[in-house]
Scaffold this motif. Structure first.
Motif, PDB file in Angstrom:
ATOM      1  N   ILE A  76      -5.820  -6.609  -0.421  1.00  0.00           N
ATOM      2  CA  ILE A  76      -5.726  -5.797  -1.448  1.00  0.00           C
ATOM      3  C   ILE A  76      -6.902  -5.825  -2.573  1.00  0.00           C
ATOM      4  O   ILE A  76      -7.213  -4.857  -2.983  1.00  0.00           O
ATOM      5  CB  ILE A  76      -4.321  -6.367  -2.238  1.00  0.00           C
ATOM      6  N   GLN A 118      -1.051  -1.740  -7.139  1.00  0.00           N
ATOM      7  CA  GLN A 118      -1.820  -2.612  -5.937  1.00  0.00           C
ATOM      8  C   GLN A 118      -2.261  -4.037  -6.621  1.00  0.00           C
ATOM      9  O   GLN A 118      -2.154  -5.141  -6.151  1.00  0.00           O
ATOM     10  CB  GLN A 118      -3.023  -1.892  -5.578  1.00  0.00           C
ATOM     11  N   ARG A 145      -9.232  -3.250  -1.211  1.00  0.00           N
ATOM     12  CA  ARG A 145      -9.047  -2.028  -1.223  1.00  0.00           C
ATOM     13  C   ARG A 145      -9.057  -1.684  -2.644  1.00  0.00           C
ATOM     14  O   ARG A 145      -9.732  -0.372  -2.881  1.00  0.00           O
ATOM     15  CB  ARG A 145      -7.521  -2.167  -1.001  1.00  0.00           C
ATOM     16  N   ARG A 193      -0.584   6.398  -5.226  1.00  0.00           N
ATOM     17  CA  ARG A 193      -1.165   5.175  -4.761  1.00  0.00           C
ATOM     18  C   ARG A 193      -1.927   4.599  -6.168  1.00  0.00           C
ATOM     19  O   ARG A 193      -3.165   4.803  -6.305  1.00  0.00           O
ATOM     20  CB  ARG A 193      -1.902   4.948  -3.620  1.00  0.00           C
ATOM     21  N   GLU A 203      -5.897   6.019  -6.311  1.00  0.00           N
ATOM     22  CA  GLU A 203      -6.998   6.317  -5.197  1.00  0.00           C
ATOM     23  C   GLU A 203      -7.358   7.833  -4.975  1.00  0.00           C
ATOM     24  O   GLU A 203      -6.451   8.549  -5.262  1.00  0.00           O
ATOM     25  CB  GLU A 203      -6.511   5.781  -3.741  1.00  0.00           C
ATOM     26  N   ASP A 263       0.693  -1.158   0.077  1.00  0.00           N
ATOM     27  CA  ASP A 263      -0.017   0.137   0.185  1.00  0.00           C
ATOM     28  C   ASP A 263       0.811   1.279  -0.106  1.00  0.00           C
ATOM     29  O   ASP A 263       0.347   2.326   0.034  1.00  0.00           O
ATOM     30  CB  ASP A 263      -0.992  -0.123   1.067  1.00  0.00           C
TER      31      ASP A 263
END
Length: 611
Positions: free
Chosen positions: A458, A425, A461, A420, A478, A405
């Motif tokens: 993950i 990810q 998320r 991010r 994000e 992350d």
């Protein structure tokens, strides 16, 4: 769909720079050279891919150096590969005759003869008669080093402080300042040979008679045809898939098993812009994807060689950018200092010209997914992973579980600061999930509870924060609503069903915003600043990802049309650079491994979908 041959005027009103696409590639699994459709070698780094150039006219027409060889009368040219090989033929059509230049580098074993790094140019007159002219104008060390030239016992020797080259020829060669020139005429059935060798140490100048050149030509044909005959691909696009495979093989460095991202440096992503990078190194991501493509075709030896490169040359480290660097030298070295060559003007004035790459120390989390996925496929289709490789892989996955992350620079190597990124990810999820598959199938020891928890975290998320209700799409990073073509990997990596409603909505959004007549932009720098000025073309690997995503989503007719359109953007010998510009021109380093491996994958999956 076969690419149309190039047919263009020669010499008269010739531009200072040939377009990037007006080249073919030859090589000997140690280095390579670009040969223009005008018969000029204008990129060549003797000895190894990342060595300083001696011919770099593609980066500076006046100071870069070149090896010109062409008909000495007005002529049209056509360039093509000798079938199923990496031998390049440039044919000249004139009023009084037809001639051709056969360019190749013999592929030799690991003996001392490999240090010769011989480049051979066979000239033949196939009809009538034709005069030719040659000018050999090396400019050592990217044009920074001076050199002398002298005739010596039938050879022409070019000497610089760090490198010496010997030219042998079956026709008379004269010195002209720092260069060498030859003018000669061939009648139908006659031939001439030029051979350029690296000399020094135990490698002394050696002649190259016509018969020896013919024998080396035949041996090189046999090598390439024997290699490509191992391919298991029997689908609809065999010619383009095999050309891509032959190109990927050309980008391998046999002494270590390394695979370079491209054989060139600083070819512009935007003409006149600053997006000019050196790609003559081993990107973990690019090389891992190459292994995937070659394994699909049945080439397991290349996968074994790359795993050996990793085990022998790549050493895990501790630091903020992770246990792996994103790239390495072809000999495994970790230092790749970036510098600008201010004395070179750049291709079509695209400065700065850069060698080395400052992105080497970036944190890019996605490389772990690409690497573990390739090792998973190697373990499945090639050879089972050795115990020490499994121990190393477990260490990498444990690190990913702790660090997935973190903000990073991700796949596009932006220079606008860490973010991010969804793609990073996603590929961390791939790293953990593929390692779990290996452990389950092989019964290998692994911290499965920890890995499973990280993998599922993950996933949740991405599904929660990577989805934009506003855009009805998965987005670049994000907290934003910016689209990015890298999310096309989501169904390809088996993270999400290719027919999931959220994915189909994403596919529609990408098609509306980033797709232009089958060509796909990776993102829009205007709404997602990447720290660099200017624009760029469509990114060809993304275009092939788009084809694969369409075919997996059941939109097979759309996928086939997009694929066939992409094939028309290949150059005359089936090669692709990194990007395609607004008027269809090839942009960026050339040829690009990323593009060719994606073509292979798209062809495989589209063939399967079509049945």
């Amino acid at each position: 769909m076969a690419a149309a041959p190039s047919l263009r005027p020669c010499k008269a009103d010739a531009p200072r720079y040939l377009p990037i696409a007006e080249h073919g590639l030859i090589g000997d699994l140690r280095t390579s050279a670009l040969v223009g459709t005008n018969g000029t070698i204008d990129w060549y780094c003797p000895v190894r891919f990342d060595a300083p150039s001696v011919f770099a006219a593609i980066l500076d027409a006046d100071r870069g150096g070149s090896f010109e060889l062409a008909a000495d009368v007005p002529a049209r040219t056509k360039q093509f590969y000798f079938p199923d090989t990496n031998i390049l033929i440039t044919r000249f059509f004139a009023d009084d005759g037809v001639g051709e230049v056969q360019d190749f580098m013999p592929v030799v074993d690991d003996s001392r003869e490999a240090d010769r790094h011989r480049l051979i140019r066979r000239v033949l007159c196939v009809r009538g008669s034709l005069p030719f002219v040659a000018r050999i104008a090396p400019r050592f060390d990217y044009g920074r080093a001076s050199h002398t030239v002298r005739a010596q016992e039938g050879h022409t020797v070019f000497e610089s402080p760090g490198l010496s080259l010997a030219l042998t020829s079956s026709v008379t060669v004269e010195t002209d300042g720092q260069d060498a020139i030859a003018t000669f005429k061939l009648a139908e059935g006659e031939a001439a040979v030029f051979a350029l060798d690296r000399i020094g140490g135990t490698v002394q100048p050696r002649t190259c008679p016509l018969t020896e050149a013919e024998d080396l030509f035949d041996a090189t044909v046999r090598y390439w045809r024997r290699w490509i005959s191992q391919s298991r691909y029997r689908g609809r696009w065999r010619e383009m898939v095999h050309r891509s495979a032959l190109t990927l093989k050309l980008l391998t460095y046999a002494p270590t098993g390394a695979i370079v991202a491209a054989p060139t440096a600083s070819l512009p992503e935007q003409v006149g812009g600053e997006r000019n990078w050196d790609y003559r190194y081993v990107w973990i991501r690019d090389a891992a994807f190459c292994i995937y493509a070659l394994l699909r075709l049945g080439f397991t030896q290349e996968a074994e060689a790359f795993v050996r490169f990793l085990s022998e040359n790549v050493h895990l480290r501790k630091g903020p950018s992770g246990p792996l660097q994103i790239m390495y030298g072809i000999d495994g070295r970790s230092e790749l200092p970036e510098q600008e060559l201010r004395h070179l003007e750049g291709h079509l004035g695209s400065a700065p010209v850069r060698i080395g790459n400052a992105a080497v120390n970036q944190l890019q989390l996605d490389i772990y997914g690409a690497l573990v996925d390739s090792l998973y496929l190697y373990d499945k289709w090639g050879q089972p992973l050795a115990s020490e490789h499994w121990d190393t892989l477990c260490g990498l996955v444990d690190w990913v579980c702790e660090n997935w992350d973190q903000p990073d620079m991700s796949v596009w190597e932006t220079r606008a600061g860490p973010q991010r990124f969804l793609y990073s990810q996603l590929m961390c999820w791939v790293a953990i999930e593929r390692a779990m598959r290996i452990a389950r199938r092989r019964g290998l020891p692994a911290d499965m509870p920890r890995w499973s928890h990280a993998r599922d975290t993950i996933y949740r998320r991405i599904m929660e924060r990577g989805w934009s209700p506003k855009r009805r799409a998965f987005v670049q990073r994000e907290g934003e609503h910016v689209l990015d073509a890298s999310v096309l990997m989501m169904p390809l990596a088996k993270f999400i069903s290719p027919t999931d409603p959220k994915w189909l909505s994403t596919l529609d959004a990408l098609g509306e915003e980033l797709v232009s007549d089958s060509l796909v932009y990776r993102y829009d720098p205007r709404v997602s600043p990447d720290g660099l000025r200017g624009e760029e073309g469509t990114f060809s690997i993304c275009s092939f990802w788009y084809v694969e995503a369409l075919s997996r989503a059941g939109r097979v007719d759309d996928a086939r049309l997009a694929f066939e359109k992409m094939l028309t953007y290949a150059n005359h010998v089936g090669l692709y650079a990194e990007e395609i510009g607004r008027t269809g021109e090839q942009l960026g380093n050339f040829p690009q491994a990323f593009t060719h491996l994606a073509l292979i994958s798209a062809a495989f999956n589209l063939d399967k979908a079509l049945g």
